[in-house]
Scaffold this active site. Structure first.
Site, PDB file in Angstrom:
ATOM      1  N   HIS A  33       0.941  -0.593   0.194  1.00 46.92           N
ATOM      2  CA  HIS A  33      -0.070   0.021  -0.054  1.00 46.92           C
ATOM      3  C   HIS A  33       0.979   1.734   0.278  1.00 46.92           C
ATOM      4  CE1 HIS A  33      -3.583  -2.072   0.388  1.00 46.92           C
ATOM      5  NE2 HIS A  33      -3.023  -3.117   1.441  1.00 46.92           N
ATOM      6  N   CYS A  75       3.163 -14.023   3.267  1.00 49.03           N
ATOM      7  CA  CYS A  75       4.833 -14.365   4.553  1.00 49.03           C
ATOM      8  C   CYS A  75       4.219 -15.879   5.933  1.00 49.03           C
ATOM      9  CB  CYS A  75       3.868 -12.736   5.465  1.00 49.03           C
ATOM     10  SG  CYS A  75       4.956 -12.947   6.551  1.00 49.03           S
ATOM     11  N   HIS A  92     -11.205  -8.657   5.222  1.00 56.15           N
ATOM     12  CA  HIS A  92      -9.564  -8.601   4.929  1.00 56.15           C
ATOM     13  C   HIS A  92      -8.668  -9.639   3.260  1.00 56.15           C
ATOM     14  CE1 HIS A  92      -5.351  -8.196   5.633  1.00 56.15           C
ATOM     15  NE2 HIS A  92      -5.526  -7.275   5.818  1.00 56.15           N
ATOM     16  N   GLU A  95      -6.210 -11.347   4.158  1.00 53.84           N
ATOM     17  CA  GLU A  95      -5.766 -12.680   4.798  1.00 53.84           C
ATOM     18  C   GLU A  95      -6.495 -13.265   5.501  1.00 53.84           C
ATOM     19  OE1 GLU A  95      -2.966 -10.953   8.090  1.00 53.84           O
ATOM     20  OE2 GLU A  95      -3.288 -12.709   9.086  1.00 53.84           O
ATOM     21  N   THR A 113      -3.116 -11.841  11.958  1.00 56.63           N
ATOM     22  CA  THR A 113      -1.694 -11.445  12.299  1.00 56.63           C
ATOM     23  C   THR A 113      -1.586  -9.994  12.993  1.00 56.63           C
ATOM     24  OG1 THR A 113      -1.125 -10.792  10.181  1.00 56.63           O
ATOM     25  CG2 THR A 113      -0.018 -13.579  10.785  1.00 56.63           C
ATOM     26  N   CYS A 131       1.186 -11.141  14.427  1.00 57.27           N
ATOM     27  CA  CYS A 131       2.528 -10.963  13.913  1.00 57.27           C
ATOM     28  C   CYS A 131       2.940  -9.376  14.790  1.00 57.27           C
ATOM     29  CB  CYS A 131       2.271 -10.066  12.600  1.00 57.27           C
ATOM     30  SG  CYS A 131       4.008  -9.785  12.373  1.00 57.27           S
TER      31      CYS A 131
HETATM   32 FE1  F3S Z   1       3.960 -10.942   7.730  1.00 56.34          FE
HETATM   33 FE2  F3S Z   1       3.400  -9.520  10.229  1.00 56.34          FE
HETATM   34 FE3  F3S Z   1       4.462  -8.561   7.704  1.00 56.34          FE
HETATM   35  S1  F3S Z   1       2.531 -11.038   9.079  1.00 56.34           S
HETATM   36  S2  F3S Z   1       3.363  -9.374   5.571  1.00 56.34           S
HETATM   37  S3  F3S Z   1       5.556  -9.656   8.305  1.00 56.34           S
HETATM   38  S4  F3S Z   1       3.197  -7.532   9.088  1.00 56.34           S
END
Ligand code: F3S
Length: 653
Positions: free
Chosen positions: A41, A95, A122, A124, A164, A192
């Site tokens: 983005h 990812c 989303h 994902e 994530t 994440c």
């Molecule tokens: Fe992967 Fe975390 Fe970036 S899941 S795409 S490292 S925000």
């Protein structure tokens, strides 16, 4: 001097950087490649990629016959299968942290259900749902999870994964509520850390900076959020690239201050570098941070790097019978099996930790193939425990722990999650006794050995702790003992001459004659070992450590009762209790016998008392003498006959 600092975590996250590298390499090789949706983005970065031959399409069909890149968000399994059929080549840049979630939901049993905590629109989340073996449902809140259960859509076997980029605080709150209401749900912490860490780094820098420059696409929500955070603390400018940097941006800045730069997760490093250079020129500072900057961008610092033996802080996400799932700020899902949580074989996982707890743990195995990391709490506790227990030993303190199990030669007591071995001879159990009776009980003990050998060995002694208590009690006893002091004691042993009674600190002797006010044949006729009896201190000798006790309560003294109820001249009934050469003893009341002297038995001469009286015989007697000082009573049968004769004579007259 004005100093430029770049936030510790800024710019591309690991997943985005990897996807960009895959796309750029593929474009270099094939001339032109397509990505399913925009790779990142950021308008400038997308334009730059386009120039390099990386173009975005909205569907697999548009890339038929071409090289297609799957971006970091991942795609549903069906989409990938379609791409494999239609496209010349498919490069998967999903990812690894997202792929890990695909792996989890793909391995689950088909007759279960999956809840994906996140935004159902989303990409994902769409990808995760499309890779799930069981039926998957998206939910954004606890209430939405609840309504899924209420609708009956969810079966017995339920697993939950989380987007994530989901907010960590919200996740901890929701997962705790789920655990309380639906304990059977298996929760996987798949958040994440990249976003949270970028925000935290920006916040930390903004607090110190006179100016913050936030770099990133204007449509990037994570960059907008970074700008919002920075504005809370300091003056902030938000630019997409170096060209948008306002002129004379450094004007009016204090002479000695920090200017901070941060960037969204989809901002390429070269844009950050350009912004940094412009700032550098503007404020004419040395480029001393250049090297740090380069290395910062080289490293992905979003995640804690794990290796066996690393100590980490772990947040408990969920607990089950077998294990606790933890979040350690790493790309892997952390877990601690019950055996690694506690040294107590009887403790349940939920007795040790609960969701939301933050604990110290050590990594014992990292499995990047499965995306998991095994941790241990008990090993950290044991290391800390050794230090603590050494201090306890040095200070000669007495501590308390619960007996966990019987092992060869003794028992194991758990003290603050550390195993302490107590040899059988150092327990309170007598030789030949059952150590099993101690299991589950709290015990007080001393530490007598701490060694680092074989991962740490600690030896304790209940006996020493007990001895210390006894010694202290004994010292206090001899300081405070008084004649007449009352105790409740326990009969320890019985001898022919009396009984030994434990009165706490010492054993005192109650002579047979002091056991009761009544006549006693043998002490065992009165008490048995283990009986509790009330005793009074008659005398004591601190030198010889001897205490003489009496079990006869003065208030029950039968002599007192006798003198208050009887007087000389009374004619009463008494029972012969023994016969001697000089007379017979007759019991007046229990504890008071009177002597009928041989001369007082009859008006006739008595040669053999046994021919006249027998033990147990009840006779009428007259009290002829009471010696209060010597507590003696003289009785007479003869006096009754003389009284009768006298009265008859008086009548005749
Ligand atoms: Fe992967 Fe975390 Fe970036 S899941 S795409 S490292 S925000």
């Amino acid at each position: 001097m004005i100093k430029i600092e770049i936030a510790e975590n800024a710019g591309f996250c690991f997943g985005v950087r990897r996807a960009v590298e895959i796309a750029e390499k593929a474009a270099e090789k094939h001339g032109k490649v397509f990505t399913l949706g925009e790779l990142i983005h950021n308008e400038a970065a997308v334009e730059e990629l386009h120039k390099k031959g990386v173009c975005a399409v909205n569907s697999v069909d548009e890339a038929a016959g071409e090289v297609l890149i799957i971006r970091s968000h991942g795609v549903p399994k069906s989409e990938k299968e379609k791409a494999n059929l239609l496209c010349k080549a498919v490069l998967d840049a999903t990812c690894p942290y997202v792929a890990k979630i695909h792996g989890i939901v793909g391995r689950l049993s088909e007759n279960g259900s999956v809840i994906v905590l996140g935004d159902e629109n989303h990409p994902e989340v769409v990808g995760i749902m499309g890779n799930s073996s069981p039926k998957a449902f998206a939910a954004k809140s606890f209430e939405e999870v609840e309504s899924l259960f209420n609708s009956g859509a969810i079966g017995e076997n339920v697993s939950l994964v989380v987007q994530t980029t989901f907010d960590r605080e919200r996740f901890l709150d929701i997962s705790q509520r789920i655990r309380e209401k639906y304990p059977r749900v298996q929760i996987y912490s798949t958040i994440c850390n990249a976003t949270a860490q970028r925000q935290e780094s920006a916040r930390e820098l903004a607090k110190r900076a006179a100016l913050m420059v936030v770099v990133g696409g204007k449509s990037s929500s994570n960059t907008k959020r970074l700008a919002e955070i920075c504005r809370e603390y300091t003056k902030t400018v938000f630019v997409s690239n170096a060209a948008q940097m306002p002129e004379q941006i450094a004007k009016n800045l204090p002479a000695d201050c920090v200017v901070g730069i941060t960037a969204g997760a989809s901002t390429p490093g070269y844009i950050i570098k350009e912004v940094h250079q412009i700032m550098n020129e503007e404020i004419k500072t040395t480029n001393e941070n250049e090297e740090d900057f380069a290395s910062l961008l080289e490293q992905d610092q979003s995640f804690t790097r794990l290796y066996t033996g690393k100590r980490v802080k772990a947040t408990i996400v969920s607990v089950s019978k077998k294990e606790a799932v933890v979040e350690v700020g790493a790309k892997q899902t952390g877990y601690i099996v019950r055996e690694e949580l506690t040294n107590d074989p009887n403790a349940e996982v939920e007795d040790v930790v609960k969701p939301g707890d933050v604990i110290d743990a050590v990594v014992i195995k990292v499995d990047d193939n499965v995306g998991t990391v095994a941790l241990s709490k008990k090993r950290v506790d044991a290391a800390l425990g050794l230090e603590k227990l050494q201090a306890v030993k040095d200070a000669n303190e007495t501590i308390e722990g619960k007996v966990a199990q019987v092992v060869k030669g003794g028992v194991i007591v758990i003290y603050e999650n550390t195993r302490v071995f107590i040899p059988g001879s150092h327990t309170s159990v007598p030789r030949g006794g059952k150590l099993d009776d101690l299991v589950g009980k709290p015990v007080k003990f001393k530490i007598i050995e701490v060694s680092n050998e074989r991962g740490g060995r600690v030896v304790g002694s209940i006996r020493q702790a007990n001895k210390e208590v006894r010694d202290a009690a004994k010292a206090k006893f001899w300081e405070t003992i008084e004649v007449g002091q009352k105790f409740e004691g326990e009969v320890r042993s019985i001898e022919n001459y009396g009984v030994f009674v434990d009165i706490g600190a010492v054993d005192g002797l109650v002579h047979t004659a002091d056991l009761t006010w009544n006549r006693v044949g043998h002490p065992k006729d009165i008490v048995k070992v283990g009986d509790k009896i009330n005793v009074i201190v008659k005398s004591f000798d601190p030198e010889k450590k001897r205490v003489s006790l009496s079990a006869k309560d003065p208030e029950d003294n039968p002599w007192t009762k006798f003198v208050s109820e009887y007087k000389k001249g009374d004619v009463i009934k008494a029972t012969i209790v023994s016969i001697t050469e000089f007379g017979a003893f007759a019991q007046i009341i229990p504890g008071v016998d009177g002597l009928i002297h041989i001369s007082q038995i009859s008006t006739e001469r008595v040669a053999n008392i046994a021919s006249v009286l027998t033990v147990g015989q009840e006779v009428d007697v007259k009290i002829i003498e009471i010696d209060e000082e010597r507590e003696r009573v003289s009785l007479s049968i003869r006096a009754l006959s003389e009284d009768t004769d006298a009265s008859e004579e008086a009548t005749e007259e």
